[in-house]
Scaffold this motif. Structure first.
Motif, PDB file in Angstrom:
ATOM      1  N   ARG A 166      17.990  -4.930 -39.934  1.00 16.59           N
ATOM      2  CA  ARG A 166      18.487  -4.135 -39.900  1.00 16.59           C
ATOM      3  C   ARG A 166      18.841  -2.811 -39.114  1.00 16.59           C
ATOM      4  O   ARG A 166      19.869  -2.203 -38.901  1.00 16.59           O
ATOM      5  CB  ARG A 166      18.025  -3.742 -41.362  1.00 16.59           C
ATOM      6  CG  ARG A 166      18.833  -4.783 -42.595  1.00 16.59           C
ATOM      7  CD  ARG A 166      19.162  -4.634 -43.788  1.00 16.59           C
ATOM      8  NE  ARG A 166      20.089  -2.731 -44.009  1.00 16.59           N
ATOM      9  CZ  ARG A 166      19.582  -2.319 -44.648  1.00 16.59           C
ATOM     10  NH1 ARG A 166      19.473  -2.229 -45.836  1.00 16.59           N
ATOM     11  NH2 ARG A 166      20.475  -1.120 -44.607  1.00 16.59           N
ATOM     12  N   PHE A 167      17.137  -2.946 -38.454  1.00 17.15           N
ATOM     13  CA  PHE A 167      17.664  -1.470 -37.666  1.00 17.15           C
ATOM     14  C   PHE A 167      17.533  -2.027 -36.902  1.00 17.15           C
ATOM     15  O   PHE A 167      18.492  -1.172 -36.149  1.00 17.15           O
ATOM     16  CB  PHE A 167      15.755  -0.878 -37.672  1.00 17.15           C
ATOM     17  CG  PHE A 167      15.564  -0.171 -37.127  1.00 17.15           C
ATOM     18  CD1 PHE A 167      15.687   1.450 -37.091  1.00 17.15           C
ATOM     19  CD2 PHE A 167      15.809   0.364 -35.231  1.00 17.15           C
ATOM     20  CE1 PHE A 167      15.865   2.619 -36.474  1.00 17.15           C
ATOM     21  CE2 PHE A 167      15.963   1.439 -34.108  1.00 17.15           C
ATOM     22  CZ  PHE A 167      15.799   2.868 -34.565  1.00 17.15           C
ATOM     23  N   PRO A 169       9.649  -7.106 -45.879  1.00 13.69           N
ATOM     24  CA  PRO A 169      10.345  -5.839 -45.803  1.00 13.69           C
ATOM     25  C   PRO A 169       9.931  -4.933 -44.720  1.00 13.69           C
ATOM     26  O   PRO A 169      11.263  -4.614 -44.104  1.00 13.69           O
ATOM     27  CB  PRO A 169       9.108  -4.466 -47.034  1.00 13.69           C
ATOM     28  CG  PRO A 169       8.648  -5.246 -48.154  1.00 13.69           C
ATOM     29  CD  PRO A 169       8.319  -6.754 -47.058  1.00 13.69           C
ATOM     30  N   SER A 211       8.306  -2.907 -34.859  1.00 13.28           N
ATOM     31  CA  SER A 211       8.280  -1.739 -35.732  1.00 13.28           C
ATOM     32  C   SER A 211       7.385  -0.715 -35.371  1.00 13.28           C
ATOM     33  O   SER A 211       5.614  -1.961 -35.202  1.00 13.28           O
ATOM     34  CB  SER A 211       8.513  -1.781 -36.765  1.00 13.28           C
ATOM     35  OG  SER A 211       7.374  -3.018 -37.485  1.00 13.28           O
ATOM     36  N   ALA A 222       8.214   1.018 -44.695  1.00  9.48           N
ATOM     37  CA  ALA A 222       9.421  -0.041 -44.347  1.00  9.48           C
ATOM     38  C   ALA A 222      10.903   0.123 -44.707  1.00  9.48           C
ATOM     39  O   ALA A 222      11.633   0.316 -45.017  1.00  9.48           O
ATOM     40  CB  ALA A 222       8.920  -1.606 -43.525  1.00  9.48           C
ATOM     41  N   THR A 223      10.423   0.495 -46.234  1.00 11.16           N
ATOM     42  CA  THR A 223      10.972   0.490 -47.592  1.00 11.16           C
ATOM     43  C   THR A 223      11.518   1.575 -47.300  1.00 11.16           C
ATOM     44  O   THR A 223      12.854   1.747 -47.480  1.00 11.16           O
ATOM     45  CB  THR A 223       9.748   0.034 -48.879  1.00 11.16           C
ATOM     46  OG1 THR A 223       9.435  -1.285 -49.269  1.00 11.16           O
ATOM     47  CG2 THR A 223      11.192   0.801 -49.951  1.00 11.16           C
ATOM     48  N   THR A 262      10.732   7.773 -42.115  1.00 10.90           N
ATOM     49  CA  THR A 262       9.964   6.855 -42.989  1.00 10.90           C
ATOM     50  C   THR A 262       8.586   7.386 -43.521  1.00 10.90           C
ATOM     51  O   THR A 262       7.889   6.250 -43.475  1.00 10.90           O
ATOM     52  CB  THR A 262      10.170   5.251 -42.137  1.00 10.90           C
ATOM     53  OG1 THR A 262       8.805   4.850 -40.972  1.00 10.90           O
ATOM     54  CG2 THR A 262      10.967   4.800 -41.223  1.00 10.90           C
ATOM     55  N   GLY A 282      12.760   2.941 -44.919  1.00  9.76           N
ATOM     56  CA  GLY A 282      13.408   3.270 -43.882  1.00  9.76           C
ATOM     57  C   GLY A 282      14.286   2.186 -44.216  1.00  9.76           C
ATOM     58  O   GLY A 282      15.936   1.720 -44.076  1.00  9.76           O
ATOM     59  N   LEU A 283      14.423   0.998 -45.086  1.00  7.13           N
ATOM     60  CA  LEU A 283      15.682  -0.026 -46.010  1.00  7.13           C
ATOM     61  C   LEU A 283      16.552   1.307 -46.490  1.00  7.13           C
ATOM     62  O   LEU A 283      17.127   1.153 -46.824  1.00  7.13           O
ATOM     63  CB  LEU A 283      14.524  -0.893 -46.236  1.00  7.13           C
ATOM     64  CG  LEU A 283      15.158  -1.644 -45.634  1.00  7.13           C
ATOM     65  CD1 LEU A 283      13.892  -3.006 -46.130  1.00  7.13           C
ATOM     66  CD2 LEU A 283      15.783  -2.834 -44.989  1.00  7.13           C
ATOM     67  N   GLU A 306      12.527  -6.995 -42.524  1.00  6.65           N
ATOM     68  CA  GLU A 306      14.112  -7.188 -42.746  1.00  6.65           C
ATOM     69  C   GLU A 306      14.425  -6.035 -42.482  1.00  6.65           C
ATOM     70  O   GLU A 306      15.226  -5.548 -42.006  1.00  6.65           O
ATOM     71  CB  GLU A 306      13.907  -7.073 -44.353  1.00  6.65           C
ATOM     72  CG  GLU A 306      15.477  -6.967 -45.334  1.00  6.65           C
ATOM     73  CD  GLU A 306      15.286  -6.679 -46.559  1.00  6.65           C
ATOM     74  OE1 GLU A 306      14.359  -6.500 -46.988  1.00  6.65           O
ATOM     75  OE2 GLU A 306      16.245  -6.133 -46.838  1.00  6.65           O
ATOM     76  N   PHE A 307      12.895  -4.722 -42.266  1.00  6.80           N
ATOM     77  CA  PHE A 307      13.357  -3.838 -42.141  1.00  6.80           C
ATOM     78  C   PHE A 307      13.840  -3.510 -39.980  1.00  6.80           C
ATOM     79  O   PHE A 307      15.023  -2.932 -39.595  1.00  6.80           O
ATOM     80  CB  PHE A 307      12.585  -2.357 -42.275  1.00  6.80           C
ATOM     81  CG  PHE A 307      12.924  -1.228 -41.544  1.00  6.80           C
ATOM     82  CD1 PHE A 307      14.276  -0.385 -41.538  1.00  6.80           C
ATOM     83  CD2 PHE A 307      11.936  -0.300 -40.626  1.00  6.80           C
ATOM     84  CE1 PHE A 307      14.209   0.854 -40.857  1.00  6.80           C
ATOM     85  CE2 PHE A 307      12.356   0.726 -39.920  1.00  6.80           C
ATOM     86  CZ  PHE A 307      13.288   1.426 -40.479  1.00  6.80           C
ATOM     87  N   GLU A 308      13.295  -4.431 -39.275  1.00  6.16           N
ATOM     88  CA  GLU A 308      13.376  -4.363 -38.554  1.00  6.16           C
ATOM     89  C   GLU A 308      14.344  -5.206 -38.084  1.00  6.16           C
ATOM     90  O   GLU A 308      15.580  -4.647 -37.006  1.00  6.16           O
ATOM     91  CB  GLU A 308      12.506  -5.455 -37.691  1.00  6.16           C
ATOM     92  CG  GLU A 308      11.215  -4.704 -37.452  1.00  6.16           C
ATOM     93  CD  GLU A 308      10.094  -5.620 -36.799  1.00  6.16           C
ATOM     94  OE1 GLU A 308       9.217  -7.103 -37.851  1.00  6.16           O
ATOM     95  OE2 GLU A 308       9.330  -5.092 -36.020  1.00  6.16           O
TER      96      GLU A 308
END
Ligand SMILES: *Cc1c(COP(=O)(O)O)cnc(C)c1O
Length: 347
Positions: free
Chosen positions: A25-26, A18, A37, A221-222, A171, A224-225, A21-23
Motif C-alpha cells: 500500500r505504501f 501486515p 520496509s 506496520a499496522t 509508524t 502505517g496502514l 500489506e503495508f509495503e
C-alpha cells in the motif's frame, strides 16, 4: 486503536502479513513500485549502501547539510565520506561540486532533499550516468515532494523515506526503501534479517552474507496502514502552508526564500528563510512566541566526521543565514498570517 489492539493480541507481532500489506500500500501511495520496509530510515540507508556495492575503503559523496543519520549510515558501511558543497540558496547538494569530487573510488552519491525541496536531480542523474555511480536519495523530508511531475525517487537506484516520529508520516519508527531494480528486493529482504531468507525452511538456508536485524514488525506496520488512510490531507497542509509563505514572504527586504530548480516541487517539511541577521530575526520571532530553529548542525563539524573536512563555501553561506520556521499541518491560517505579519514588521 482497534486495529492496533487486534495485532497486539494476535500472537503475530513480528514481520508478517501486515508488513507485506503495508509495503504494497505504501508503494501505491508514493507511486514507486518496489518497496522494502525497515525498522528505521537509517537502517534502510545502510541496506541501500550495501546493495549499491559500497564496501569498506570506498568513497561515498554526501552532503554535510542534513541530519546525522544520513552520514552515520555511510560510516556503518565502512566507506569514507567525501563532502560535496551545497547550493548557498537552498542547502541542497550541488551537482557541480559532486562532479568535482568523483574519483575512481567513488561508489555512491548520497542526496538529501533538505527540508523537502528536491535537489537538482536531472543534473545529478547525468553525472551518475556518465560515471556509472548509483544514486541514493535520502527523502526523509520529502514524502509527497515531486520532481519533473514524478514522485521524488522515481529515477534513482535507491530512495529512503523515514517514518520516524517527527516526519510527515510516522509508524513511531520505520523506514521505507524504494529500489529501482526489482532484482534487488531478495537481497534487501535478506540484509534486513540476518542474511536469512525468512520464507525458506530454516535448516535449508545457507547464510552467505552479513545481515542485520533491520526488519519492520507487524505493530509498526499496522500503525502505517492506518496512517495511510489519513496522510494525504496532512501532507497537503504542509504544502499549502509552504506555498502561502512562498507568496506572502516574497519581496520582503532582508529575506531570501529557498527554492529548487524548475522541476522541483517541495513537500515543505519545514520552511527555510535566509537572512544576513539571522540571530536577530530568530530573537524577534521568539519574542513574539513564534517557534523557529536551526534544525541541524552542519555534519562536517562533528569529530566523528573529522577525516572528511574540506572547504565548503556554499555551506558556510547557507549555514550562517538559515532559519527554519514552522509550516506543518498544525500551523493554522491565523498562525501563518501572524508569522508573516511579525516578519514584515522587521527585526
Ligand atoms: C529522520 C532522518 C533520517 C533518519 O531516519 P530514521 O527513520 O530516524 O532512522 C535520515 N535522514 C534525514 C535527513 C532525516 O531527517
Amino acid at each position: 486503536m482497534p486495529r492496533l489492539r487486534d495485532v497486539l493480541y494476535s500472537g503475530q507481532i513480528t514481520e508478517g502479513e501486515p508488513v507485506y500489506e503495508f509495503e504494497r500500500r505504501f508503494a501505491s501511495f508514493v507511486g514507486l513500485p518496489n518497496i522494502l520496509s525497515f525498522y528505521s530510515g537509517t537502517a534502510a540507508l545502510h541496506a541501500a549502501l550495501i546493495m549499491a556495492g559500497v564496501q569498506s575503503g570506498d568513497e561515498v559523496i554526501s552532503t554535510p547539510m542534513t541530519a546525522e543519520p544520513t552520514n552515520m549510515a555511510i560510516m556503518h558501511s565502512g566507506a569514507k565520506i567525501v563532502w560535496a558543497d551545497v547550493e548557498p540558496g537552498n542547502g541542497n547538494i550541488s551537482p557541480d561540486s559532486i562532479a568535482s569530487k568523483i574519483t575512481h573510488r567513488t561508489r555512491a552519491i548520497m542526496v538529501v532533499h533538505y527540508g523537502g525541496i528536491p535537489a537538482s536531480m536531472k543534473r545529478i542523474r547525468e553525472i551518475s550516468d556518465m560515471h556509472g555511480i548509483p544514486v541514493i536519495e535520502d527523502a526523509a523530508h520529502a514524502l509527497g515532494a515531486r520532481y519533473g511531475k514524478a514522485p521524488v525517487g522515481a529515477d534513482s537506484e535507491y530512495t529512503m523515506f523515514s517514518l520516524q516520529a517527527i516526519k510527515h508520516m510516522t509508524t513511531v519508527d520505520g523506514g521505507m526503501l524504494a529500489c529501482k531494480n526489482p532484482d534487488d528486493l531478495p537481497q534487501g529482504r535478506r540484509i534486513r534479517w540476518f542474511g536469512i531468507d525468512r520464507h525458506a525452511p530454516r535448516t535449508e538456508v545457507d547464510v552467505k552474507e552479513v545481515g542485520y536485524k533491520y526488519h519492520m514488525n507487524n505493530v509498526n506496520a499496522t500503525i502505517g496502514l492506518v496512517q495511510l488512510d489519513h496522510i494525504s490531507p496532512v501532507i497537503e497542509r504542509h504544502i499549502a502552508n509552504g506555498r502561502y509563505f512562498d507568496a506572502a514572504l516574497r519581496g520582503i527586504s532582508g529575506i531570501e526564500l529557498c527554492h529548487g530548480d524548475e522541476a522541483s516541487e517541495s513537500s515543505y517539511w519545514f520552511y527555510t528563510v535566509l537572512t544576513d541577521r539571522r540571530d536577530d530575526l530568530s530573537r524577534h520571532l521568539t519574542d513574539q512566541g513564534i517557534g523557529n530553529s536551526q534544525a541541524h548542525k552542519r555534519n562536517d563539524l562533528h569529530s566523528v566526521f573529522a577525516d572528511s573536512r574540506c572547504d565548503l563555501p556554499g555551506l558556510d553561506s547557507f549555514y550562517s543565514r538559515m532559519l527554519h520556521i514552522p509550516c506543518g499541518w498544525w500551523v493554522t491560517d491565523e498562525d501563518r498570517e501572524r508569522i508573516v505579519d511579525t516578519i514584515k514588521k522587521g527585526w
